[in-house]
Design an enzyme around this catalytic site. Sequence first.
Site, mmCIF file in Angstrom:
data_model
loop_
_atom_site.group_PDB
_atom_site.id
_atom_site.type_symbol
_atom_site.label_atom_id
_atom_site.label_comp_id
_atom_site.label_asym_id
_atom_site.label_seq_id
_atom_site.Cartn_x
_atom_site.Cartn_y
_atom_site.Cartn_z
ATOM 1 C CB CYS A 35 -0.961 0.009 1.193
ATOM 2 S SG CYS A 35 -0.133 0.116 2.784
ATOM 3 C CB CYS A 104 -3.270 -0.674 9.283
ATOM 4 S SG CYS A 104 -4.209 -0.948 7.764
#
Length: 142
Positions: A35, A104
């Site tokens: 990402c 994350c």
Amino acid sequence: MALYSEKVMDHFTHPRNVGTIEDASGVGEVGNAKCGDIMKIYLKIENDIIEDVKFETFGCGSAIASSSMATEMIKGKSIHEAMRLTNKAVAEALDGLPAHKMHCSVLAEEAIKSALLDYFQKNNIPYDENDFPNSEHAPQCE
Ligand code: FES
């Protein structure tokens, strides 16, 4: 049910401990190759205690909320306690993250470990390499 818990929204909109520490004892930076998000952690350590911690995160809301919560969880704690912080504990403290956002929180755990590794190496403190299995590798999106 809302996608994000109130705690995630609170830490995303009002992140704690944002910034840098000029004379940091250890600095760690990790990135997620897929990402492209990047997290940097600064630790000020005195007598094995994390006196101060700051972060800079260029990334998604879950990464910012995870960094904010993770820094709150290790502030004032010993480096040994900080070593034991897991991404799961960070996610739980945030009242959960959506499954596709769990990676994350991994970024927060990895960034703290990377900053601790930097501190150990700078001060010639012996450490167990098995405690830093991913230090050479950026965490991957799931
Ligand atoms: Fe990249 Fe959250 S999507 S860290």
